[in-house]
Design an enzyme around this catalytic site. Structure first.
Site, PDB file in Angstrom:
ATOM      1  CG  ASP A   1      -2.000   1.011   1.203  1.00 38.43           C
ATOM      2  OD1 ASP A   1      -1.700   2.197   0.937  1.00 38.43           O
ATOM      3  OD2 ASP A   1      -3.156   0.649   1.457  1.00 38.43           O
TER       4      ASP A   1
ATOM      5  CG  HIS B   1      -8.672  -2.498  -2.120  1.00 30.23           C
ATOM      6  ND1 HIS B   1      -9.744  -1.808  -2.665  1.00 30.23           N
ATOM      7  CD2 HIS B   1      -8.318  -1.808  -1.012  1.00 30.23           C
ATOM      8  CE1 HIS B   1     -10.014  -0.749  -1.937  1.00 30.23           C
ATOM      9  NE2 HIS B   1      -9.172  -0.737  -0.912  1.00 30.23           N
TER      10      HIS B   1
ATOM     11  CG  HIS C   1      -6.864  -3.024   3.381  1.00 27.54           C
ATOM     12  ND1 HIS C   1      -6.116  -1.894   3.135  1.00 27.54           N
ATOM     13  CD2 HIS C   1      -8.098  -2.771   2.882  1.00 27.54           C
ATOM     14  CE1 HIS C   1      -6.873  -0.998   2.520  1.00 27.54           C
ATOM     15  NE2 HIS C   1      -8.072  -1.514   2.351  1.00 27.54           N
TER      16      HIS C   1
ATOM     17  CD  GLN D   1     -14.685  -0.886  -2.504  1.00 26.74           C
ATOM     18  OE1 GLN D   1     -15.826  -1.238  -2.228  1.00 26.74           O
ATOM     19  NE2 GLN D   1     -14.026  -1.325  -3.556  1.00 26.74           N
TER      20      GLN D   1
ATOM     21  CG  ASN E   1     -12.793  -1.193   4.219  1.00 25.08           C
ATOM     22  OD1 ASN E   1     -13.165  -1.700   5.262  1.00 25.08           O
ATOM     23  ND2 ASN E   1     -11.688  -0.481   4.135  1.00 25.08           N
TER      24      ASN E   1
END
Length: 141
Positions: A31, A100, A102, A94, A87
């Protein structure tokens, strides 16, 4: 592909990223705005806004890559644990409209709280309502 999507641009190679693992249908990369060192995202290569949109085979590959990368992230940053989360939709937080997951490395003294701490006021859900909700979910499958 969505040319306006930052994650699609990463998949296309138009935006550089620290890719840590990839498969035919999924990519894992660090990230760019990490919550902790080693914070990694796992995405499908194709653009899907929500988990609900992802075909079963792609979802399996995304989860498989996530499953493969979690222990590597923990080992790489010497983290005894990780929080793993999706999310799913703007109302859930989100921020990028591309599915995606995490992987956030955690330690006992990182000062952060568990996912249950997101909700201060939990609803009182009785047994009858729980049964009704379970039946409604089963009916939607």
């Amino acid at each position: 592909m969505d040319s306006d999507c930052i994650f699609c641009q990463i998949v296309a190679g138009d935006i550089p990223a620290n890719v840590v693992a990839e498969t035919d249908d999924a990519v894992a990369f660090l990230d760019a705005n990490p919550l902790t060192p080693g914070h990694t995202l796992v995405i499908p290569r194709e653009h899907y806004h929500r988990l609900n949109d992802v075909p079963d085979d792609v979802a399996a590959e995304v989860l498989g890559l996530l499953h493969d990368v979690v222990p590597a992230v923990e080992a790489a940053v010497d983290a005894p644990a990780t929080t793993v989360a999706f999310n799913n939709g703007e109302a859930a937080g989100q921020e990028v409209p591309h599915v995606h997951g995490h992987i956030v490395p955690r330690s006992g003294d990182d000062g952060q709280r568990p996912i249950h701490a997101l909700f201060d006021d939990r609803p009182g859900v009785g047994d009858e309502e729980m049964d009704e909700i379970a039946a409604a979910i089963q009916a939607e499958r």
